[in-house]
Design an enzyme around this catalytic site. Structure first.
Site, PDB file in Angstrom:
ATOM      1  N   HIS A  82    -104.232  -8.336 100.108  1.00 21.11           N
ATOM      2  CA  HIS A  82    -103.010  -9.561 101.257  1.00 21.11           C
ATOM      3  C   HIS A  82    -103.957  -8.984 103.030  1.00 21.11           C
ATOM      4  CE1 HIS A  82    -101.335 -11.674  97.667  1.00 21.11           C
ATOM      5  NE2 HIS A  82    -101.550 -10.869  97.409  1.00 21.11           N
ATOM      6  N   ASN A 155     -96.901 -16.185  95.017  1.00 22.96           N
ATOM      7  CA  ASN A 155     -98.864 -17.069  95.046  1.00 22.96           C
ATOM      8  C   ASN A 155     -98.600 -18.161  95.077  1.00 22.96           C
ATOM      9  OD1 ASN A 155    -100.137 -14.546  95.461  1.00 22.96           O
ATOM     10  ND2 ASN A 155    -100.380 -14.189  93.778  1.00 22.96           N
TER      11      ASN A 155
HETATM   12  C1  HEM Z   1     -97.656 -11.468  89.874  1.00 22.73           C
HETATM   13  C2  HEM Z   1     -98.527 -11.164  91.100  1.00 22.73           C
HETATM   14  C3  HEM Z   1     -98.514 -10.165  92.495  1.00 22.73           C
HETATM   15  C4  HEM Z   1     -98.623 -11.294  93.514  1.00 22.73           C
HETATM   16  C5  HEM Z   1     -98.313 -12.462  93.459  1.00 22.73           C
HETATM   17  C6  HEM Z   1     -98.678 -10.641  94.570  1.00 22.73           C
HETATM   18  C7  HEM Z   1     -98.702 -10.859  95.813  1.00 22.73           C
HETATM   19  C8  HEM Z   1     -98.639 -10.173  96.238  1.00 22.73           C
HETATM   20  C9  HEM Z   1     -98.648 -10.693  98.566  1.00 22.73           C
HETATM   21  C10 HEM Z   1     -98.078 -12.265  98.357  1.00 22.73           C
HETATM   22  C11 HEM Z   1     -98.718  -9.633  98.480  1.00 22.73           C
HETATM   23  C12 HEM Z   1     -98.680  -9.707 100.384  1.00 22.73           C
HETATM   24  C13 HEM Z   1     -97.397  -9.535 101.266  1.00 22.73           C
HETATM   25  C14 HEM Z   1     -97.030  -9.906 102.809  1.00 22.73           C
HETATM   26  O1  HEM Z   1     -98.011 -11.245 103.250  1.00 22.73           O
HETATM   27  O2  HEM Z   1     -97.679  -8.578 103.243  1.00 22.73           O
HETATM   28  C15 HEM Z   1     -99.088  -9.097  98.072  1.00 22.73           C
HETATM   29  C16 HEM Z   1     -99.228  -7.344  98.528  1.00 22.73           C
HETATM   30  C17 HEM Z   1    -100.015  -6.357  97.953  1.00 22.73           C
HETATM   31  N1  HEM Z   1     -99.483  -6.467  96.357  1.00 22.73           N
HETATM   32 FE1  HEM Z   1     -98.977  -8.077  95.272  1.00 22.73          FE
HETATM   33  N2  HEM Z   1     -99.294  -9.298  93.774  1.00 22.73           N
HETATM   34  C18 HEM Z   1     -99.281  -9.368  93.175  1.00 22.73           C
HETATM   35  C19 HEM Z   1     -99.526  -8.036  91.885  1.00 22.73           C
HETATM   36  C20 HEM Z   1     -99.378  -7.115  92.310  1.00 22.73           C
HETATM   37  C21 HEM Z   1     -99.349  -5.687  92.037  1.00 22.73           C
HETATM   38  C22 HEM Z   1     -99.025  -5.545  89.919  1.00 22.73           C
HETATM   39  C23 HEM Z   1     -98.955  -4.596  92.061  1.00 22.73           C
HETATM   40  C24 HEM Z   1     -99.343  -3.518  92.656  1.00 22.73           C
HETATM   41  C25 HEM Z   1     -98.792  -2.493  90.770  1.00 22.73           C
HETATM   42  C26 HEM Z   1     -98.984  -5.098  94.240  1.00 22.73           C
HETATM   43  C27 HEM Z   1     -99.671  -4.647  95.093  1.00 22.73           C
HETATM   44  C28 HEM Z   1     -99.786  -4.937  96.464  1.00 22.73           C
HETATM   45  C29 HEM Z   1    -100.180  -3.900  97.452  1.00 22.73           C
HETATM   46  C30 HEM Z   1    -100.858  -2.878  97.793  1.00 22.73           C
HETATM   47  C31 HEM Z   1     -99.809  -5.123  98.911  1.00 22.73           C
HETATM   48  C32 HEM Z   1     -99.661  -4.636  99.965  1.00 22.73           C
HETATM   49  C33 HEM Z   1     -98.343  -4.676 100.737  1.00 22.73           C
HETATM   50  C34 HEM Z   1     -98.591  -4.388 102.243  1.00 22.73           C
HETATM   51  O3  HEM Z   1     -99.375  -3.423 102.716  1.00 22.73           O
HETATM   52  O4  HEM Z   1     -97.915  -5.229 102.849  1.00 22.73           O
HETATM   53  N3  HEM Z   1     -99.063  -6.480  93.903  1.00 22.73           N
HETATM   54  N4  HEM Z   1     -98.941  -9.638  97.578  1.00 22.73           N
END
Ligand code: HEM
Length: 712
Positions: A82, A155
């Site tokens: 993202h 999402n």
């Molecule tokens: C339902 C499943 C998931 C959804 C809907 C989702 C959604 C998101 C969203 C919207 C962001 C962006 C946040 C922003 O705008 O700053 C993000 C970032 C991220 N997601 Fe997920 N994600 C999912 C699953 C996961 C899982 C399972 C992991 C890890 C085990 C993960 C790890 C991360 C990481 C590391 C970031 C970067 C965050 C940052 O540096 O600010 N995500 N995710």
């Protein structure tokens, strides 16, 4: 500073977040002299201190060193996923209380307006990648409530690829650009992505969503958002109810067509970011309804899927979505880096009266976000202005990089002899976890219903309208044609065949070396809510749509003015496109300022196009322009509403789209419509034309238009 800020904010009424952000905003203008970081006014910033005009640059020049050194460290790690996104501030107003289900004030107090922040994103691409790629979109919402920040990090798709966070790492390593050459950027059209999806039955449902039009949204304003996981609400007796969160856009859920998305990646890589920015600047504030699906604790096991499995949704046919509040985005950031790059969402940010379910994907996320923010922003990321709650926050956490505040507490531990930072009982608003009964053997397994992967993928495919099914076929064909290993194509096709044999046969038509397996049964069930074209609760409106009005010197003023007024009154955004920037003169000497030119824009920038006629034959000659003809053909191919007025009708029927429109339209006086194209030899008062055009734009696209023969 902390005390100053807390005094200013103190409570979350209305614009509390803005007032807090303002207290961190530094005004810089022509009355504020340039200084060094330590405050000394600077007299010279263009030439470094040198030992003579042609001599060496000297180390002593602290300003030169400070300027270059700070620049050297301007970048921070981009988000692991993202990375590409855009954000905006706004507010949330609850209109229907859930006070019988939760003690959380944000979901029970309808008198409050709560400051909000949203960051939309793509998943796969790097920070500078294009907006319009095929990818899920992040829809991360933060509500700065009286009781702390509540982040719904969702999402635009209600389900996810994998069921357990331990698989997320493999998923991301597979779908990101391939590691040896970092190609392709920001999309899953490559061997590794489809190898992973082919080998993981749990991705089958999500695959359908990303191959559908949902993965190429028209704009952030036209996207649904989903919290995905099942969460809990807790009432004052501590009773728990399951809940899923939905955001439904007031403008409807609509998408680009694939050819348009591909072109936009080059023609305007900032297409979605710009759209959001422009809409907010124009006062066309995007709005969403927050909806909830409520499942009683005792009904947890009544479905044929597991509520803890994030690869499944709760069909709205089974549990309706109740709308409870409205989110409005009404303020663009002042400083992108400070307010968008540094925003740090965390799924574990919930407030008293809520809790998590035991979804294994959510459990991993609750660890991952906090952890990753530390490498991006440092342990004190919560103190950054955009991340600060607007209610008081007092922790015993100490020190770490970039400690901003001097805390008066000399006993940063609990308990302490002065009872500094006392805890709060749950009955008085302290956070309290649901005492869920858990028992079992420590083992690496999921609930048995996690092992069914196809049923909801079939439900999704069966629920699509014919044009949407066709788009899914094309999307698979495109993606799999970019997989160069036949084995990958075959495994993917085997999985597609489990969803629907007809779909597999159709996809295989463009893949040479694969074999379609024998048919397997499709349960044939449909949901009434999943289609963007025929789905229940979908909204069709022309509001907020961008219309490009094309004109040339000598255009007919009378054909433009009434249309412009009517479309603006219908809350549409009217943009003029001419041969150059600046004024274009009409035949009567009046002028129109154009914002776009034939060269600096393409039809893809607009939802609908109008080609204006002129009062002379000379004007018709000017219409014979390649860019104009291309705009007409391209927008026709992208199924958009198009119109021509005056002698531009003649041009459109004979030159731009010969054979696709009735050639006799120009000889008529009345307004005719063919293939979603409005032909108006005479605009008259503009009333009839505008009414028909607005209704045509509201349909979003002309789905039954035949365009296979169009080259544009
Ligand atoms: C339902 C499943 C998931 C959804 C809907 C989702 C959604 C998101 C969203 C919207 C962001 C962006 C946040 C922003 O705008 O700053 C993000 C970032 C991220 N997601 Fe997920 N994600 C999912 C699953 C996961 C899982 C399972 C992991 C890890 C085990 C993960 C790890 C991360 C990481 C590391 C970031 C970067 C965050 C940052 O540096 O600010 N995500 N995710």
């Amino acid at each position: 500073m902390a005390q100053v800020v807390d005094k200013i904010v103190n409570s979350t009424v209305g614009d509390a977040k803005k007032r807090q952000m303002d207290s961190f905003t530094i005004e810089q203008n022509n009355k504020t002299p340039l200084t060094s970081y330590f405050g000394a006014k600077i007299a010279e910033t263009d030439i470094a201190l040198r030992a003579g005009a042609r001599g060496p640059t000297v180390l002593e020049d602290f300003h030169n060193r400070e300027k270059i050194s700070h620049f050297d460290h301007e970048r921070i790690p981009e988000r692991a996923v993202h990375a590409r996104g855009a954000g905006a501030f706004g507010e949330f107003k609850l209109h229907t209380s859930l006070s019988d289900l939760t003690t959380a004030k944000i979901l029970s107090d309808t008198s409050k307006t709560t400051p909000a922040y949203v960051r939309f994103s793509t998943v796969n691409g790097s920070r500078g990648s294009a907006d319009s790629v095929r990818d899920p979109r992040g829809f991360a919402v933060r509500l700065y409530t009286d009781e702390g920040n509540w982040d719904i990090v969702g999402n635009n798709i209600p389900v996810f690829f994998v069921q357990d966070a331990i698989k997320f790492v493999d998923l991301v390593h597979a779908v990101k650009p391939e590691p040896h050459n970092e190609i392709p950027q920001a999309q899953t059209a490559h061997d590794n992505a489809w190898d992973f999806m082919g080998l993981h039955p749990q991705t089958t449902h999500m695959q359908q969503w990303i191959m559908s039009d949902r993965a190429i949204p028209r704009s952030f304003r036209h996207m649904q958002g989903f919290g995905v996981h099942t969460f809990r609400l807790l009432d004052k007796e501590g009773k728990s109810t399951f809940v899923k969160y939905h955001w439904t856009p007031h403008l409807g859920t609509h998408s680009l067509v694939w050819d348009e998305a591909l072109k936009l990646a080059g023609q305007d890589p900032d297409f979605h970011r710009r759209d959001l920015w422009d809409a907010i600047e124009a006062g066309a504030y995007p709005k969403w309804e927050l909806g909830v699906q409520i499942v009683k604790e005792e009904d947890e096991h009544k479905f044929d899927f597991d509520l803890l499995d994030s690869t499944k949704l709760i069909p709205e046919d089974l549990v309706p979505v109740q709308n409870i509040g409205t989110l409005t985005l009404n303020r663009n950031p002042i400083d992108y880096f400070a307010e968008v790059e540094q925003v740090a969402f965390c799924t574990q940010h919930i407030v008293p009266g809520m809790d998590f379910s035991s979804d294994p994907l959510l459990a991993g996320r609750n660890f991952s976000y906090q952890d990753t923010q530390i490498s991006r922003l440092g342990v004190n990321f919560g103190d950054l202005p955009v991340n600060r709650p607007v209610c008081p926050f007092m922790t015993n956490q100490r020190d770490g990089q970039h400690t901003m505040f001097s805390k008066t507490n000399r006993q940063a531990y609990h308990p302490n002899r002065h009872d500094i930072l006392p805890t709060t009982e749950p009955s008085k608003g302290g956070f309290h976890s649901y005492p869920e009964v858990v028992s079992g053997i420590k083992e690496r397994v999921h609930g048995p219903k996690f092992n069914e992967f196809v049923s909801q993928a079939q439900l999704f495919y069966n629920s699509m309208s014919e044009p949407e099914k066709k788009n899914i076929v094309s999307a698979y064909q495109f993606e799999l044609s970019k997989c160069y290993e036949t084995e990958v194509q075959q495994t993917a096709l085997n999985r597609i065949n489990l969803i629907d044999h007809g779909l597999a046969v159709a996809v295989a038509e463009s893949l040479k070396d694969v074999t379609v397996p024998d048919a397997v049964p499709n349960h044939g069930k449909k949901s009434e809510f999943l289609s963007q074209i025929t789905g229940k609760n979908q909204t069709f409106t022309a509001e907020g749509r961008k219309v490009g009005i094309y004109l040339l010197p000598g255009y007919s003023y009378a054909q433009v003015e009434p249309i412009k007024l009517a479309l603006t009154a219908a809350s549409m955004m009217v943009k003029f496109v001419g041969p150059g920037t600046g004024k274009v003169e009409a035949s009567n000497g009046m002028t129109q300022i154009t914002e776009f030119t034939f060269e600096n824009s393409r039809s893809t920038h607009f939802d609908a196009l109008i080609f204006i006629g002129g009062d002379s034959d000379d004007y018709k000659k000017k219409l014979k322009n390649g860019r104009l003809i291309h705009a007409a053909r391209e927008s026709y191919m992208h199924l958009k509403a198009i119109a021509a007025t005056g002698n531009a009708v003649d041009w459109l029927t004979d030159l731009a789209l010969p054979g696709d429109l009735p050639a006799d339209a120009k000889s008529k006086t009345e307004i005719t419509e063919a293939n979603g194209v409005l032909l108006a030899p005479s605009v008259g008062t503009g009333a009839e034309f505008s009414e028909k055009f607005i209704s045509s734009v509201a349909k979003h696209r002309v789905w039954d238009r035949e365009v296979d023969h169009i080259a544009a």
